[in-house]
Design a protein around this motif. Structure first.
Motif, PDB file in Angstrom:
ATOM      1  N   ARG A  49       0.805  -1.466   0.234  1.00 24.34           N
ATOM      2  CA  ARG A  49       0.114   0.550  -0.088  1.00 24.34           C
ATOM      3  C   ARG A  49       0.494   1.123  -0.305  1.00 24.34           C
ATOM      4  N   LEU A  50       2.080   1.020   0.639  1.00 21.30           N
ATOM      5  CA  LEU A  50       3.035   2.399   0.659  1.00 21.30           C
ATOM      6  C   LEU A  50       3.549   3.034  -0.219  1.00 21.30           C
ATOM      7  N   SER A  51       3.947   1.676  -1.157  1.00 18.05           N
ATOM      8  CA  SER A  51       4.311   1.879  -2.350  1.00 18.05           C
ATOM      9  C   SER A  51       3.642   2.227  -3.560  1.00 18.05           C
ATOM     10  N   ARG A  52       2.355   1.572  -3.599  1.00 17.68           N
ATOM     11  CA  ARG A  52       1.507   2.075  -3.928  1.00 17.68           C
ATOM     12  C   ARG A  52       0.991   2.816  -4.088  1.00 17.68           C
ATOM     13  N   THR A  53       1.037   4.082  -3.010  1.00 14.50           N
ATOM     14  CA  THR A  53       0.671   5.170  -2.201  1.00 14.50           C
ATOM     15  C   THR A  53       1.604   6.572  -3.469  1.00 14.50           C
ATOM     16  N   MET A 117      -2.192  12.322   2.079  1.00 17.75           N
ATOM     17  CA  MET A 117      -0.927  11.681   2.127  1.00 17.75           C
ATOM     18  C   MET A 117       0.717  11.950   2.313  1.00 17.75           C
ATOM     19  N   LEU A 118       0.519  13.697   3.026  1.00 17.95           N
ATOM     20  CA  LEU A 118       2.007  13.782   3.257  1.00 17.95           C
ATOM     21  C   LEU A 118       1.815  13.911   5.484  1.00 17.95           C
ATOM     22  N   SER A 119       0.709  13.584   5.065  1.00 18.62           N
ATOM     23  CA  SER A 119       0.417  13.739   6.766  1.00 18.62           C
ATOM     24  C   SER A 119       0.295  12.178   8.081  1.00 18.62           C
ATOM     25  N   ASP A 120       0.352  11.154   7.196  1.00 19.84           N
ATOM     26  CA  ASP A 120       0.161   9.869   7.175  1.00 19.84           C
ATOM     27  C   ASP A 120       1.681   9.325   8.012  1.00 19.84           C
ATOM     28  N   PRO A 121       1.427   9.089   9.331  1.00 22.71           N
ATOM     29  CA  PRO A 121       3.389   9.315   9.690  1.00 22.71           C
ATOM     30  C   PRO A 121       3.733   8.273   9.037  1.00 22.71           C
ATOM     31  N   VAL A 122       3.625   6.902   8.517  1.00 16.38           N
ATOM     32  CA  VAL A 122       4.039   6.273   7.755  1.00 16.38           C
ATOM     33  C   VAL A 122       4.380   6.867   6.360  1.00 16.38           C
ATOM     34  N   PHE A 123       3.705   7.105   5.670  1.00 12.96           N
ATOM     35  CA  PHE A 123       4.111   7.665   4.443  1.00 12.96           C
ATOM     36  C   PHE A 123       5.387   8.796   4.697  1.00 12.96           C
ATOM     37  N   SER A 124       5.035   9.391   5.631  1.00 15.24           N
ATOM     38  CA  SER A 124       5.756  11.001   5.808  1.00 15.24           C
ATOM     39  C   SER A 124       7.679   9.834   5.976  1.00 15.24           C
ATOM     40  N   THR A 125       7.230   9.491   6.536  1.00 17.84           N
ATOM     41  CA  THR A 125       8.489   8.705   7.201  1.00 17.84           C
ATOM     42  C   THR A 125       9.462   7.940   6.496  1.00 17.84           C
ATOM     43  N   SER A 126       8.498   7.241   5.394  1.00  8.94           N
ATOM     44  CA  SER A 126       8.939   6.359   4.018  1.00  8.94           C
ATOM     45  C   SER A 126       9.769   7.390   3.527  1.00  8.94           C
ATOM     46  N   VAL A 127       9.107   8.245   2.935  1.00 12.96           N
ATOM     47  CA  VAL A 127       9.500   9.308   1.652  1.00 12.96           C
ATOM     48  C   VAL A 127      10.719  10.685   2.396  1.00 12.96           C
ATOM     49  N   LYS A 128      10.586  10.147   3.668  1.00 15.57           N
ATOM     50  CA  LYS A 128      11.333  11.994   4.128  1.00 15.57           C
ATOM     51  C   LYS A 128      11.187  12.836   3.691  1.00 15.57           C
TER      52      LYS A 128
END
Length: 358
Positions: A49-53, A117-128
């Motif tokens: 899901r993270l990759s597809r986001t 999207m950017l406020s999602d902690p998992v997403f924001s931590t992943s992309v930095k």
């Protein structure tokens, strides 16, 4: 700073027949976008899901900014995307002080989606701060999505999405300097300095265009967005047929004077709406024996029933992106005896359809 365009230039004339053949149109682009969203929704594992986001966000940025893939991959997601002012800054990362090359306005709805999207902690931590993703991998995923929609894979590549966006904007009459500003083309390729727009004016025009574009309710209940395919004009009334983004045919009958007033013609993008009170429902099995003259008939399933004391509302899903709402009296609700999941046919007359060009 001034950008110039030639007076009375027909913007559509710079779109060649080759361009039209080699680019996805608005309906196809919307179908492609829905493919990305559906692809994300069916992801079961969190890492998938993270990759597809990430891929969806990349697609949305290229789709609505017309920027190059390398420009999007170079974005600092938390500095170059101004969600409060609704614009994205494309910078010159080859320069020491990374000056801003151009600011591209985006709609509030797109800005809100990016913010989510950017406020999602998992997403924001992943992309930095940046996507940090291989361009080749991005292209492969873009090609896969394009093929899943039945398009040539190359038509869904990043470069072709950028080109399709330019063609789309010009065909929808966005002013030439605004399109040039978005794409980063500083010099008009067929014009002379006769009419000028300031940078602020260009930004304002572009922002208004983007907001108007996002207001098209392509997935709203009882709202269809598509192209006019047939115009049968009479002395008093005119019959029009449109094809929607999910390949439905919708027929409308309006006065011939309204056709002229709205500037309706073949291939014009348009929104068709119908009031819920005019949508009649039949069970699929009953519709085989009951004759009906309604020009618009759509098969679907009941997904929601909201029963009131006087009226009852049915929500019918007729495609992945289109819902129809029907409101009947509660007495009719008892006679229909429909329940959630039942297959039904939704019908409405061509005279019930209202057309919008904005």
């Amino acid at each position: 700073m001034q950008r110039n365009i030639q007076k009375n230039v027909d913007q559509k004339s710079i779109i060649t027949e080759q361009d039209k053949k080699n680019c996805l149109d608005t309906i196809q682009l919307t179908k492609l976008e829905q493919s990305y969203r559906g692809w994300l929704q069916v992801a079961s594992r969190s890492d998938v899901r993270l990759s597809r986001t990430r891929i969806l966000l990349l697609f949305l940025l290229i789709r609505y900014t017309g920027a190059k893939l390398n420009e999007i991959l170079s974005l600092n997601l938390f500095q170059d995307i101004d969600l409060s002012d609704c614009h994205i800054s494309i910078r010159d990362h080859h320069s020491k002080d990374t000056p801003i090359l151009r600011k591209i306005p985006v709609s509030h709805s797109l800005a809100d989606e990016i913010k989510s999207m950017l406020s999602d902690p998992v997403f924001s931590t992943s992309v930095k701060t940046k996507f940090s993703i291989d361009p080749g991998f991005v292209r492969r995923k873009f090609y896969e999505r394009s093929k899943s929609c039945g398009f040539d894979k190359k038509l869904g590549g990043p470069e072709m999405i950028r080109k399709a966006r330019a063609v789309e904007l010009l065909k929808n009459n966005m002013p030439m300097p605004a399109v040039q500003s978005i794409l980063g083309h500083s010099t008009p390729n067929l014009t002379k300095s006769m009419v000028s727009f300031s940078e602020i004016e260009i930004q304002r025009i572009t922002q208004l265009f983007m907001e108007g574009e996002s207001d098209r309710k392509t997935s709203a209940r009882n709202s269809f967005f598509g192209k006019i395919k047939v115009v049968e004009q009479g002395d008093i009334l005119t019959r029009l047929e449109m094809i929607t983004i999910d390949s439905f045919s919708v027929t409308a009958t309006i006065t011939t004077g309204s056709v002229s007033h709205l500037g309706l013609k073949q291939n014009r993008l348009i929104t068709a709406e119908v009031k819920a009170q005019w949508v009649v429902l039949q069970r699929i099995e009953d519709s085989k024996t009951i004759s009906c003259t309604a020009e618009n008939q759509f098969d679907g399933r009941v997904t929601q029933i909201n029963k009131g004391d006087i009226n009852t509302e049915y929500i019918v899903q007729i495609s992945d992106i289109t819902e129809l709402c029907s409101i009947v009296t509660t007495e009719s609700y008892r006679q229909l005896s429909l329940k959630k999941g039942d297959r039904v046919r939704a019908l409405f007359n061509s005279f019930a359809v209202v057309l919008h060009t904005g």
